[in-house]
Design an enzyme around this catalytic site. Structure first.
Site, PDB file in Angstrom:
ATOM      1  N   TYR A  73      49.094  29.761  46.171  1.00 31.48           N
ATOM      2  CA  TYR A  73      48.635  30.466  44.970  1.00 31.48           C
ATOM      3  C   TYR A  73      47.126  30.673  45.000  1.00 31.48           C
ATOM      4  CZ  TYR A  73      48.383  31.915  40.101  1.00 31.48           C
ATOM      5  OH  TYR A  73      48.166  32.635  38.955  1.00 31.48           O
ATOM      6  N   PHE A 125      40.755  62.063  42.129  1.00 31.67           N
ATOM      7  CA  PHE A 125      42.200  62.051  42.340  1.00 31.67           C
ATOM      8  C   PHE A 125      42.884  61.845  40.977  1.00 31.67           C
ATOM      9  CE2 PHE A 125      46.224  59.849  43.305  1.00 31.67           C
ATOM     10  CZ  PHE A 125      46.826  60.881  43.964  1.00 31.67           C
ATOM     11  N   ASP A 126      44.132  62.312  40.855  1.00 27.89           N
ATOM     12  CA  ASP A 126      44.833  62.295  39.545  1.00 27.89           C
ATOM     13  C   ASP A 126      44.797  60.941  38.840  1.00 27.89           C
ATOM     14  OD1 ASP A 126      45.854  63.957  41.541  1.00 27.89           O
ATOM     15  OD2 ASP A 126      47.877  63.992  40.730  1.00 27.89           O
ATOM     16  N   ASP A 216      35.700  56.182  46.535  1.00 30.95           N
ATOM     17  CA  ASP A 216      37.161  56.103  46.494  1.00 30.95           C
ATOM     18  C   ASP A 216      37.563  56.367  47.937  1.00 30.95           C
ATOM     19  OD1 ASP A 216      39.872  56.534  46.401  1.00 30.95           O
ATOM     20  OD2 ASP A 216      39.842  57.978  44.758  1.00 30.95           O
ATOM     21  N   ALA A 218      40.246  55.805  50.167  1.00 30.00           N
ATOM     22  CA  ALA A 218      41.603  55.707  50.729  1.00 30.00           C
ATOM     23  C   ALA A 218      41.684  56.212  52.170  1.00 30.00           C
ATOM     24  CB  ALA A 218      42.577  56.494  49.846  1.00 30.00           C
ATOM     25  N   LYS A 259      46.975  54.059  52.488  1.00 21.88           N
ATOM     26  CA  LYS A 259      46.648  55.208  53.333  1.00 21.88           C
ATOM     27  C   LYS A 259      46.090  54.695  54.659  1.00 21.88           C
ATOM     28  CE  LYS A 259      47.145  57.314  49.229  1.00 21.88           C
ATOM     29  NZ  LYS A 259      47.390  56.597  47.969  1.00 21.88           N
ATOM     30  N   HIS A 449      55.706  66.751  36.479  1.00 20.45           N
ATOM     31  CA  HIS A 449      56.219  67.063  37.817  1.00 20.45           C
ATOM     32  C   HIS A 449      57.155  66.001  38.374  1.00 20.45           C
ATOM     33  CE1 HIS A 449      52.405  64.924  38.226  1.00 20.45           C
ATOM     34  NE2 HIS A 449      52.788  64.505  39.412  1.00 20.45           N
TER      35      HIS A 449
HETATM   36  N1  F0G Z   1      42.627  57.779  45.342  1.00 24.72           N
HETATM   37  C1  F0G Z   1      43.072  58.714  46.208  1.00 24.72           C
HETATM   38  C2  F0G Z   1      42.101  59.616  46.891  1.00 24.72           C
HETATM   39  C3  F0G Z   1      44.451  58.837  46.446  1.00 24.72           C
HETATM   40  O1  F0G Z   1      44.896  59.771  47.300  1.00 24.72           O
HETATM   41  C4  F0G Z   1      45.352  57.973  45.777  1.00 24.72           C
HETATM   42  C5  F0G Z   1      46.797  58.091  45.982  1.00 24.72           C
HETATM   43  C6  F0G Z   1      44.832  57.017  44.896  1.00 24.72           C
HETATM   44  C7  F0G Z   1      43.452  56.951  44.711  1.00 24.72           C
HETATM   45  C8  F0G Z   1      45.712  56.083  44.124  1.00 24.72           C
HETATM   46  O2  F0G Z   1      46.184  55.086  44.955  1.00 24.72           O
HETATM   47  O3  F0G Z   1      48.665  55.439  44.959  1.00 24.72           O
HETATM   48  O4  F0G Z   1      47.620  53.322  45.813  1.00 24.72           O
HETATM   49  O5  F0G Z   1      47.636  53.803  43.398  1.00 24.72           O
HETATM   50  N2  F0G Z   1      47.356  59.093  46.522  1.00 24.72           N
HETATM   51  C9  F0G Z   1      48.763  59.254  46.824  1.00 24.72           C
HETATM   52  C10 F0G Z   1      49.015  60.644  47.383  1.00 24.72           C
HETATM   53  C11 F0G Z   1      49.704  58.870  45.747  1.00 24.72           C
HETATM   54  O6  F0G Z   1      50.201  60.993  47.579  1.00 24.72           O
HETATM   55  O7  F0G Z   1      48.057  61.366  47.667  1.00 24.72           O
HETATM   56  P1  F0G Z   1      47.616  54.385  44.758  1.00 24.72           P
END
Ligand code: F0G
Length: 457
Positions: A73, A125-126, A216, A218, A259, A449
């Site tokens: 833990y 990102f969204d 950010d 990824a 990623k 979507h």
């Molecule tokens: N930032 C970027 C640039 C991303 O592409 C994603 C996720 C996230 C943050 C969020 O990370 O999914 O681990 O919570 N992108 C995926 C995609 C979902 O299909 O492009 P997460």
């Protein structure tokens, strides 16, 4: 001697079956799914290009590391192995493990967001945007103009508009801007990289005004490879070295480790600021877990530690970027309009240009994605008016672009799979003039979507 064929720099070690289906079976399957590709069973998909997130293949060394995972833990040795691997590339003082990228975002913006705050990025990102807006702060995109033009061949279309950033700081006031962010590579505008020069310039502006700079990150390794390939004076550097320089320009980061770090799950938040780290760890304990594992199992931490070393391999990155371009260039050669230059992790088809007969609010991207599935069992993702069209006030506004993203999971498909995708696309192009649009018959109040149901017009 350079040969034309890009071989995968790995051999197959363990396999997962692909179940074959016929076009008539797929016509029924997609109708039963309400014409929403998210509602399909993945067993009914031949080539799954929905996302590159968490869908890559782990290496034998990662699987071995899984066995080495220690599930204590507190203070697990797996935590120390993970932390060392992260700090080797991203030498931030505080590393805070989370279950995925959006959990890191949620913690960060709970700590620094809120009413009246504004947070610029090249393109959010969204989930980043959603977490900022959920905190009642505002998310603003300041990518260069070329980044919004699908046909522009600018080598670093993910760059921040430096003039716009400085102006933004003057207009909004330093006290209202808790951080400046940069997404590398810039997923939302086509997986496009950011140059080292641009990162240095953003870092310098942030220092000048005393605003922390967060990445950010990824797809940090793909971005660093593009810097090595395209930026003057960078061609002889180790990717790991470029990544370290990028990290040193910043004050912190969020990352989805699903990623480039080859995780099926994982993420982290990092920073140098002690006060912010304490706040973030307190929030981590509320929803993720104890600070030495966060949202992950010890075995996940170990798999990521190995994945991070593999992510910066030059043999791997050369293959990764060339193989994505192989698909994109093949589609471009047959006249399919794709976002240029080809990004790191995905090929984005411009459905509006390919299907001019379908108005935006009859969803050309959705129509194309459905056709790719019925003709060839390929699952891509609409990024257009289905994803972004419904506004918070209930109105529907066409999105600026109608794209279909074909995201390539890492180390998962071979060149013959991609050749098959190219053949299917060639068939779909022939059918393009005959394709018609869709209407939405059922949709949830937000993020439609994922679950909306469609009917052909
Ligand atoms: N930032 C970027 C640039 C991303 O592409 C994603 C996720 C996230 C943050 C969020 O990370 O999914 O681990 O919570 N992108 C995926 C995609 C979902 O299909 O492009 P997460």
């Amino acid at each position: 001697m350079e040969f034309r064929t890009i071989i995968e720099p790995f051999r197959i070690h363990s396999v997962a079956p692909i179940a074959m289906t016929t076009q008539s079976q797929r016509e029924k399957l997609i109708a039963d799914a309400g014409y929403n590709l998210f509602s399909l069973h993945s067993d009914d998909v031949l080539i799954d290009l929905l996302t590159d997130s968490g869908t890559g293949a782990m290496s034998r060394n990662q699987w071995a590391a899984i066995q080495h995972g220690d599930e204590s833990y507190a203070g697990s040795p797996s935590w120390l192995i993970f932390k060392e691997a992260v700090q080797n590339l991203f030498p931030f003082k505080h590393i805070i493990p989370t279950h995925q990228g959006r959990a890191a975002e949620k913690i960060l913006f709970t700590a620094i967001g809120g009413q009246g705050k504004v947070i610029p990025n090249n393109t959010h990102f969204d989930t980043t945007r959603a977490n900022i807006e959920y905190s009642k702060a505002e998310a603003v995109d300041l990518v260069i103009a070329e980044g919004k033009d699908p046909a522009s061949k600018h080598p670093f279309k993910g760059n921040m508009d430096i003039g716009a950033l400085e102006n933004f700081i003057k207009v909004n006031g330093v006290e209202n801007i808790p951080i400046v962010m940069m997404t590398i590579t810039n997923n939302s505008s086509g997986g496009q990289p950011v140059s080292l020069e641009n990162l240095r310039a953003v870092s310098a502006i942030c220092k000048k005004y005393g605003i922390p700079f967060f990445l950010d990150a990824a797809r940090f390794a793909e971005n660093a490879w593009f810097i090595r390939e395209r930026e003057v004076g960078q061609g002889n550097r180790e990717v790991a070295d470029i990544v370290r320089e990028i990290a040193q320009l910043a004050d912190g980061m969020t990352i989805s480790a699903k990623k480039d770090p080859f995780g099926n799950i994982g993420g982290w938040l990092a920073m140098n600021d002690d006060g912010l780290a304490m706040q973030a760890r307190n929030l981590l304990i509320l929803t993720e877990g104890f600070p030495t594992y966060g949202g992950l199992a010890g075995r996940d931490l170990e798999a990521l530690a190995v994945g991070l070393t593999e992510a910066v391999s030059h043999d791997y990155l050369k293959y990764r970027i060339q193989s994505t371009a192989y698909l994109g260039n093949a589609l471009a050669m047959m006249g399919i309009p794709v976002v240029q230059p080809i990004g790191g992790h995905a090929v984005y088809i411009d459905a509006k240009a390919l299907l001019p007969q379908i108005p935006s609010l009859h969803y050309p991207g959705q129509a194309l994605a459905i056709e790719l599935y019925t003709v060839g069992g390929i699952r891509g993702c609409e990024i257009g008016s289905v994803m972004f069209g419904r506004k918070p006030d209930g109105s529907e506004v066409a999105s600026a672009m109608e794209l279909v993203r074909l995201a390539i999971p890492r180390r998962t498909y071979t060149q013959s799979h991609i050749d098959y995708v190219i053949e299917v696309c060639a068939e779909v192009v022939k059918l393009a003039p005959t394709l018609t649009g869709y209407t939405i018959v059922k949709e949830p109040p937000a993020l439609r979507h994922f679950t909306a149901e469609f009917a052909p017009l």
